[in-house]
Design a protein around this motif. Structure first.
Motif, PDB file in Angstrom:
ATOM      1  N   TYR A  77     -77.721 -26.422 -92.878  1.00 51.59           N
ATOM      2  CA  TYR A  77     -76.714 -25.950 -91.930  1.00 51.59           C
ATOM      3  C   TYR A  77     -75.326 -26.496 -92.171  1.00 51.59           C
ATOM      4  O   TYR A  77     -74.363 -26.028 -91.562  1.00 51.59           O
ATOM      5  N   ASP A  78     -75.157 -27.463 -93.057  1.00 53.17           N
ATOM      6  CA  ASP A  78     -73.827 -28.010 -93.261  1.00 53.17           C
ATOM      7  C   ASP A  78     -73.760 -28.641 -94.643  1.00 53.17           C
ATOM      8  O   ASP A  78     -74.709 -29.295 -95.076  1.00 53.17           O
ATOM      9  N   VAL A  79     -72.644 -28.405 -95.327  1.00 55.19           N
ATOM     10  CA  VAL A  79     -72.379 -29.037 -96.621  1.00 55.19           C
ATOM     11  C   VAL A  79     -70.960 -29.574 -96.565  1.00 55.19           C
ATOM     12  O   VAL A  79     -70.044 -28.860 -96.189  1.00 55.19           O
ATOM     13  N   PHE A  90     -75.286 -32.944 -97.918  1.00 55.48           N
ATOM     14  CA  PHE A  90     -76.047 -31.758 -97.554  1.00 55.48           C
ATOM     15  C   PHE A  90     -76.850 -32.113 -96.311  1.00 55.48           C
ATOM     16  O   PHE A  90     -77.630 -33.060 -96.317  1.00 55.48           O
ATOM     17  N   ARG A  91     -76.664 -31.316 -95.249  1.00 50.74           N
ATOM     18  CA  ARG A  91     -77.255 -31.616 -93.954  1.00 50.74           C
ATOM     19  C   ARG A  91     -78.248 -30.521 -93.565  1.00 50.74           C
ATOM     20  O   ARG A  91     -77.943 -29.343 -93.633  1.00 50.74           O
ATOM     21  N   PHE A  92     -79.428 -30.958 -93.154  1.00 56.79           N
ATOM     22  CA  PHE A  92     -80.525 -30.059 -92.838  1.00 56.79           C
ATOM     23  C   PHE A  92     -81.072 -30.342 -91.441  1.00 56.79           C
ATOM     24  O   PHE A  92     -81.069 -31.482 -90.994  1.00 56.79           O
ATOM     25  N   VAL A  93     -81.582 -29.298 -90.795  1.00 58.07           N
ATOM     26  CA  VAL A  93     -82.344 -29.452 -89.559  1.00 58.07           C
ATOM     27  C   VAL A  93     -83.816 -29.370 -89.938  1.00 58.07           C
ATOM     28  O   VAL A  93     -84.232 -28.458 -90.654  1.00 58.07           O
ATOM     29  N   VAL A  94     -84.587 -30.343 -89.450  1.00 57.65           N
ATOM     30  CA  VAL A  94     -86.035 -30.389 -89.668  1.00 57.65           C
ATOM     31  C   VAL A  94     -86.677 -30.685 -88.310  1.00 57.65           C
ATOM     32  O   VAL A  94     -86.846 -31.852 -87.934  1.00 57.65           O
ATOM     33  N   PRO A  95     -87.007 -29.643 -87.543  1.00 53.05           N
ATOM     34  CA  PRO A  95     -87.547 -29.850 -86.198  1.00 53.05           C
ATOM     35  C   PRO A  95     -88.815 -30.710 -86.155  1.00 53.05           C
ATOM     36  O   PRO A  95     -89.088 -31.357 -85.143  1.00 53.05           O
ATOM     37  N   ALA A  96     -89.568 -30.755 -87.232  1.00 54.52           N
ATOM     38  CA  ALA A  96     -90.838 -31.497 -87.251  1.00 54.52           C
ATOM     39  C   ALA A  96     -90.660 -33.006 -87.117  1.00 54.52           C
ATOM     40  O   ALA A  96     -91.633 -33.715 -86.848  1.00 54.52           O
ATOM     41  N   LEU A 113     -87.787 -34.529 -99.685  1.00 51.56           N
ATOM     42  CA  LEU A 113     -86.390 -34.871 -99.932  1.00 51.56           C
ATOM     43  C   LEU A 113     -86.073 -34.810-101.422  1.00 51.56           C
ATOM     44  O   LEU A 113     -85.050 -34.259-101.821  1.00 51.56           O
ATOM     45  N   GLN A 114     -86.948 -35.361-102.239  1.00 50.93           N
ATOM     46  CA  GLN A 114     -86.746 -35.310-103.687  1.00 50.93           C
ATOM     47  C   GLN A 114     -86.783 -33.870-104.174  1.00 50.93           C
ATOM     48  O   GLN A 114     -85.960 -33.448-104.993  1.00 50.93           O
ATOM     49  N   PHE A 115     -87.703 -33.083-103.657  1.00 54.29           N
ATOM     50  CA  PHE A 115     -87.816 -31.675-104.020  1.00 54.29           C
ATOM     51  C   PHE A 115     -86.529 -30.920-103.696  1.00 54.29           C
ATOM     52  O   PHE A 115     -86.010 -30.174-104.516  1.00 54.29           O
ATOM     53  N   VAL A 116     -86.007 -31.102-102.484  1.00 56.65           N
ATOM     54  CA  VAL A 116     -84.783 -30.416-102.063  1.00 56.65           C
ATOM     55  C   VAL A 116     -83.611 -30.833-102.945  1.00 56.65           C
ATOM     56  O   VAL A 116     -82.803 -29.999-103.361  1.00 56.65           O
ATOM     57  N   CYS A 117     -83.530 -32.108-103.254  1.00 59.09           N
ATOM     58  CA  CYS A 117     -82.443 -32.566-104.118  1.00 59.09           C
ATOM     59  C   CYS A 117     -82.554 -31.933-105.504  1.00 59.09           C
ATOM     60  O   CYS A 117     -81.582 -31.400-106.027  1.00 59.09           O
ATOM     61  N   ASP A 118     -83.747 -31.969-106.078  1.00 57.20           N
ATOM     62  CA  ASP A 118     -83.957 -31.437-107.428  1.00 57.20           C
ATOM     63  C   ASP A 118     -83.798 -29.921-107.503  1.00 57.20           C
ATOM     64  O   ASP A 118     -83.199 -29.394-108.438  1.00 57.20           O
ATOM     65  N   ARG A 119     -84.351 -29.193-106.534  1.00 59.22           N
ATOM     66  CA  ARG A 119     -84.449 -27.738-106.622  1.00 59.22           C
ATOM     67  C   ARG A 119     -83.339 -26.970-105.918  1.00 59.22           C
ATOM     68  O   ARG A 119     -83.156 -25.796-106.176  1.00 59.22           O
ATOM     69  N   VAL A 120     -82.638 -27.614-104.988  1.00 59.16           N
ATOM     70  CA  VAL A 120     -81.593 -26.924-104.236  1.00 59.16           C
ATOM     71  C   VAL A 120     -80.221 -27.536-104.521  1.00 59.16           C
ATOM     72  O   VAL A 120     -79.293 -26.844-104.931  1.00 59.16           O
ATOM     73  N   TRP A 130     -69.991 -29.550-110.780  1.00 61.29           N
ATOM     74  CA  TRP A 130     -70.210 -30.963-110.472  1.00 61.29           C
ATOM     75  C   TRP A 130     -71.279 -31.493-111.422  1.00 61.29           C
ATOM     76  O   TRP A 130     -72.439 -31.125-111.326  1.00 61.29           O
ATOM     77  N   SER A 131     -70.909 -32.354-112.334  1.00 55.37           N
ATOM     78  CA  SER A 131     -71.885 -32.921-113.270  1.00 55.37           C
ATOM     79  C   SER A 131     -72.324 -34.311-112.848  1.00 55.37           C
ATOM     80  O   SER A 131     -73.381 -34.787-113.261  1.00 55.37           O
ATOM     81  N   GLU A 132     -71.517 -34.982-112.052  1.00 58.16           N
ATOM     82  CA  GLU A 132     -71.878 -36.291-111.503  1.00 58.16           C
ATOM     83  C   GLU A 132     -71.416 -36.336-110.064  1.00 58.16           C
ATOM     84  O   GLU A 132     -70.355 -35.820-109.726  1.00 58.16           O
ATOM     85  N   ALA A 133     -72.231 -36.953-109.206  1.00 58.03           N
ATOM     86  CA  ALA A 133     -71.861 -37.059-107.798  1.00 58.03           C
ATOM     87  C   ALA A 133     -72.792 -38.030-107.098  1.00 58.03           C
ATOM     88  O   ALA A 133     -73.914 -38.257-107.542  1.00 58.03           O
ATOM     89  N   GLU A 134     -72.298 -38.582-106.012  1.00 55.67           N
ATOM     90  CA  GLU A 134     -73.161 -39.269-105.065  1.00 55.67           C
ATOM     91  C   GLU A 134     -73.583 -38.196-104.071  1.00 55.67           C
ATOM     92  O   GLU A 134     -72.756 -37.419-103.606  1.00 55.67           O
ATOM     93  N   ILE A 135     -74.860 -38.162-103.756  1.00 53.15           N
ATOM     94  CA  ILE A 135     -75.395 -37.155-102.849  1.00 53.15           C
ATOM     95  C   ILE A 135     -75.971 -37.871-101.636  1.00 53.15           C
ATOM     96  O   ILE A 135     -76.702 -38.849-101.790  1.00 53.15           O
ATOM     97  N   VAL A 136     -75.634 -37.392-100.467  1.00 51.55           N
ATOM     98  CA  VAL A 136     -76.270 -37.887 -99.252  1.00 51.55           C
ATOM     99  C   VAL A 136     -76.983 -36.700 -98.621  1.00 51.55           C
ATOM    100  O   VAL A 136     -76.351 -35.736 -98.200  1.00 51.55           O
ATOM    101  N   LEU A 137     -78.290 -36.771 -98.609  1.00 58.25           N
ATOM    102  CA  LEU A 137     -79.118 -35.739 -98.008  1.00 58.25           C
ATOM    103  C   LEU A 137     -79.504 -36.267 -96.631  1.00 58.25           C
ATOM    104  O   LEU A 137     -80.079 -37.344 -96.520  1.00 58.25           O
ATOM    105  N   SER A 138     -79.146 -35.535 -95.610  1.00 55.78           N
ATOM    106  CA  SER A 138     -79.498 -35.973 -94.260  1.00 55.78           C
ATOM    107  C   SER A 138     -80.286 -34.880 -93.565  1.00 55.78           C
ATOM    108  O   SER A 138     -80.051 -33.688 -93.772  1.00 55.78           O
ATOM    109  N   ILE A 139     -81.251 -35.320 -92.765  1.00 56.11           N
ATOM    110  CA  ILE A 139     -82.031 -34.401 -91.958  1.00 56.11           C
ATOM    111  C   ILE A 139     -82.006 -34.908 -90.520  1.00 56.11           C
ATOM    112  O   ILE A 139     -81.956 -36.110 -90.265  1.00 56.11           O
TER     113      ILE A 139
END
Length: 172
Positions: A77-79, A90-96, A113-120, A130-139
């Motif tokens: 829902y938000d980048v 990258f911000r996600f909603v995970v109701p579970a 989380l690893q799957f989403v980072c690798d595949r999305v 973007w070839s290099e970056a710090e990524i913050v994945l939040s749910i």
């Protein structure tokens, strides 16, 4: 600092935000035209031009559902891209993960989380230069305003690093 920002609508599910002005925080991914992240068209910004694409037409846009191995529902829902700092959020909603829901713990969704980072996230960033970056994945169990704490919202954060076409797990 240059910040590119995208939301799939407001917290209440209303219309997507209006196109920003050239000197304000902007939508994700920089230059122009449209780019797809997990099947959602994200408008790209060119400072001299208005944003294009149906995303910013004023119509309501739903969060993008992401299929993960565990079967848990992830919705992008938000980048937020901080281009100058090389940080992609990258911000996600995970109701579970909600206490009233399945109340899954971090350990229950860690492989997702690893799957989403690798595949999305990695393909989206690389496809946009973007070839290099710090990524913050939040749910979170529901949409949350960026940078605010709400004790009623369950949130998990995981940093990664994009290097050599790989999403590398980091610890805080």
């Amino acid at each position: 600092m240059t910040i590119f920002r995208f939301r799939t609508g407001n917290r209440e599910g209303g219309p997507a935000p209006r196109p920003p002005m050239a000197d304000s925080p902007r939508s994700i991914f920089g230059k122009m035209n449209a780019v797809s992240v997990a099947g959602v068209q994200f408008a790209r910004f060119c400072p001299a031009l208005a944003l294009t694409g149906a995303l910013f037409s004023g119509a309501a846009v739903a969060a993008q559902q992401i299929a993960v191995p565990s079967g848990v529902e992830f919705a992008l829902y938000d980048v937020i891209l901080e281009e100058d700092a090389g940080i992609a959020r990258f911000r996600f909603v995970v109701p579970a993960i909600a206490p009233a829901g399945a109340h899954l713990e971090f350990a229950d969704i860690v492989d997702d989380l690893q799957f989403v980072c690798d595949r999305v996230i990695v393909p989206a960033l690389q496809g946009n230069g973007w070839s290099e970056a710090e990524i913050v994945l939040s749910i979170s169990d529901q949409r949350a305003d960026f940078g605010t704490y709400d004790p009623a919202i369950t949130q998990f954060f995981q940093p990664f690093r994009l290097k050599d076409q790989t999403c590398i797990w980091e610890d805080f």
